[in-house]
Scaffold this motif. Sequence first.
Motif, PDB file in Angstrom:
ATOM      1  N   MET A  99       0.820  -1.214   0.000  1.00 49.89           N
ATOM      2  CA  MET A  99       0.000   0.000   0.000  1.00 49.89           C
ATOM      3  C   MET A  99       0.853   1.262   0.000  1.00 49.89           C
ATOM      4  O   MET A  99       0.545   2.245  -0.647  1.00 49.89           O
ATOM      5  N   PHE A 100       1.954   1.215   0.755  1.00 54.45           N
ATOM      6  CA  PHE A 100       2.808   2.399   0.857  1.00 54.45           C
ATOM      7  C   PHE A 100       4.232   2.120   0.360  1.00 54.45           C
ATOM      8  O   PHE A 100       5.155   2.827   0.695  1.00 54.45           O
ATOM      9  N   GLU A 101       4.401   1.072  -0.433  1.00 54.64           N
ATOM     10  CA  GLU A 101       5.742   0.632  -0.772  1.00 54.64           C
ATOM     11  C   GLU A 101       6.539   1.657  -1.581  1.00 54.64           C
ATOM     12  O   GLU A 101       7.766   1.595  -1.632  1.00 54.64           O
ATOM     13  N   ASN A 102       5.887   2.619  -2.194  1.00 55.35           N
ATOM     14  CA  ASN A 102       6.598   3.592  -3.021  1.00 55.35           C
ATOM     15  C   ASN A 102       7.073   4.815  -2.249  1.00 55.35           C
ATOM     16  O   ASN A 102       7.614   5.748  -2.827  1.00 55.35           O
ATOM     17  N   GLU A 103       6.861   4.828  -0.939  1.00 61.98           N
ATOM     18  CA  GLU A 103       7.214   6.005  -0.162  1.00 61.98           C
ATOM     19  C   GLU A 103       8.627   5.927   0.420  1.00 61.98           C
ATOM     20  O   GLU A 103       9.051   6.797   1.162  1.00 61.98           O
ATOM     21  N   ASN A 104       9.376   4.889   0.057  1.00 60.24           N
ATOM     22  CA  ASN A 104      10.778   4.782   0.475  1.00 60.24           C
ATOM     23  C   ASN A 104      10.920   4.924   1.995  1.00 60.24           C
ATOM     24  O   ASN A 104      11.767   5.643   2.504  1.00 60.24           O
ATOM     25  N   LEU A 105      10.044   4.237   2.719  1.00 59.61           N
ATOM     26  CA  LEU A 105      10.067   4.325   4.174  1.00 59.61           C
ATOM     27  C   LEU A 105      11.228   3.510   4.731  1.00 59.61           C
ATOM     28  O   LEU A 105      11.510   2.409   4.290  1.00 59.61           O
ATOM     29  N   LEU A 106      11.902   4.060   5.718  1.00 63.76           N
ATOM     30  CA  LEU A 106      13.013   3.377   6.361  1.00 63.76           C
ATOM     31  C   LEU A 106      12.524   2.744   7.666  1.00 63.76           C
ATOM     32  O   LEU A 106      11.789   3.348   8.431  1.00 63.76           O
ATOM     33  N   LEU A 107      12.958   1.527   7.894  1.00 65.75           N
ATOM     34  CA  LEU A 107      12.431   0.727   8.998  1.00 65.75           C
ATOM     35  C   LEU A 107      12.979   1.200  10.339  1.00 65.75           C
ATOM     36  O   LEU A 107      14.174   1.388  10.499  1.00 65.75           O
ATOM     37  N   ARG A 108      12.085   1.407  11.306  1.00 65.36           N
ATOM     38  CA  ARG A 108      12.471   1.627  12.696  1.00 65.36           C
ATOM     39  C   ARG A 108      12.022   0.382  13.453  1.00 65.36           C
ATOM     40  O   ARG A 108      10.928   0.320  14.017  1.00 65.36           O
ATOM     41  N   SER A 109      12.891  -0.615  13.426  1.00 66.92           N
ATOM     42  CA  SER A 109      12.515  -1.968  13.835  1.00 66.92           C
ATOM     43  C   SER A 109      12.074  -2.056  15.283  1.00 66.92           C
ATOM     44  O   SER A 109      11.225  -2.885  15.627  1.00 66.92           O
ATOM     45  N   GLU A 110      12.640  -1.210  16.172  1.00 66.47           N
ATOM     46  CA  GLU A 110      12.256  -1.292  17.583  1.00 66.47           C
ATOM     47  C   GLU A 110      10.753  -1.084  17.757  1.00 66.47           C
ATOM     48  O   GLU A 110      10.091  -1.821  18.494  1.00 66.47           O
ATOM     49  N   TYR A 111      10.213  -0.088  17.068  1.00 63.39           N
ATOM     50  CA  TYR A 111       8.793   0.220  17.213  1.00 63.39           C
ATOM     51  C   TYR A 111       7.922  -0.803  16.488  1.00 63.39           C
ATOM     52  O   TYR A 111       6.857  -1.183  16.991  1.00 63.39           O
ATOM     53  N   ILE A 112       8.367  -1.237  15.322  1.00 63.08           N
ATOM     54  CA  ILE A 112       7.610  -2.260  14.600  1.00 63.08           C
ATOM     55  C   ILE A 112       7.535  -3.535  15.432  1.00 63.08           C
ATOM     56  O   ILE A 112       6.475  -4.169  15.551  1.00 63.08           O
TER      57      ILE A 112
END
Length: 407
Positions: free
Chosen positions: A1-14
């Motif tokens: 759904m949002f794959e084109n927004e170049n989001l960087l992972l903040r794994s702690e919160y995920i």
Amino acid sequence: MFENENLLLRSEYINKLENYLDKPIIKVLTGMRRVGKSSIMKTLVDRLIGQGVPEKSIVYINKESLRFDEIRNFRDLNNYVEKRLKIVAGKKYVLIDEVQEIEDWEKTINSMLADRIADIIVSGSNARILSSELATLISGRYIEIPVHPLSFGEFLKFRRKEEESDQEEEFINFLKYGGLPGIHFLNFDDHTVFGYLNSILNTVMLKDVVSRHKIRDVSALERIVKYLMDNIGNITTAKRIADYFKSQRFSITTDTVLNYISHLEDGFLFKKAARFDLKGRKILEYYDKIFLTDIGLRNGLIGFRGSDINGILENIVYNELLYRGYRVFIGVMDGMEIDFVAEKQNERTYYQVCYSLGSPEIISREFGNLEKVKDNYRKIVISMDKVFSADRNGIEHMNLIDFLLQE
């Protein structure tokens, strides 16, 4: 759904969110605007879709987008969610960004939870989001996950500069520009980044302080913000601020100062560190240190000044301790002060922070204060010195960059 927004992972919160997914508990992300709550939600949505959850089973509402302007109150919210999910089978997820913009949102969220309509994740940019009378509806049935600006470790990942040789240069950038994720999509120069940070500061001031609390004297609020930024790391009282303004021929009452600081805390712009009597084991009222949620906002408004480096470094250490989940106080004992007392469960650590241990007087002060605390908890002096061999009565020294990057 949002794959084109170049989001960087903040794994702690995920990871924290995923630990509570599909549990009958509301997940509440809290933190200042532009701190990254939306990106965390969007990353979670993409993870769910990647795990096989159909897009139609996920409702994502961002109240900062005009697409959702028609959702004004709890009834609008209820109707929107029901319409989207009533024909959907299986697991369902509802994510609402900036939920405080929806009047009486707790009523619908409570109903959705009671009826097991969907798994619920919401975010809010106001510290009072869970303290209203209505919020008692969901009391005991939510987990709050505070979202902080990027730690220095995250900052390096966002910059893609994780080699040891990059650390010192990037730390200077971190000191100047802070840890708001959005700066990493910009050219890294003062004009561009500080312009962006000033726009964020204006947004937080307007939406989360002035408008929400119906402040009329915006000029007084702006003066208080500049004063707090100018005195970062110093003991602050409302009376001291009011007296200072009086000396500058600007009249403001102590009560007004208290109220405005409280509103700025509600918007997550500033955080207050209370003083803690180490002997009497009690919080000392009235005298606090106030720190910025993001140091870059200060530099954008009043400029980066090397003369303020000790207060800036204290602010960075304070934010790092909060990021790691500690409760943080200013220690007080027999008239002397310990910069930070950090507690988590049964763990406690004392910290002194300074730029350099460059003289016997500074060494005596920083280590001496910790020596006076007669318990067996860990005690650490943090500075920018790369090598410092002194070991006084078990008190450790750590380089600041090493401290920020320790696992």
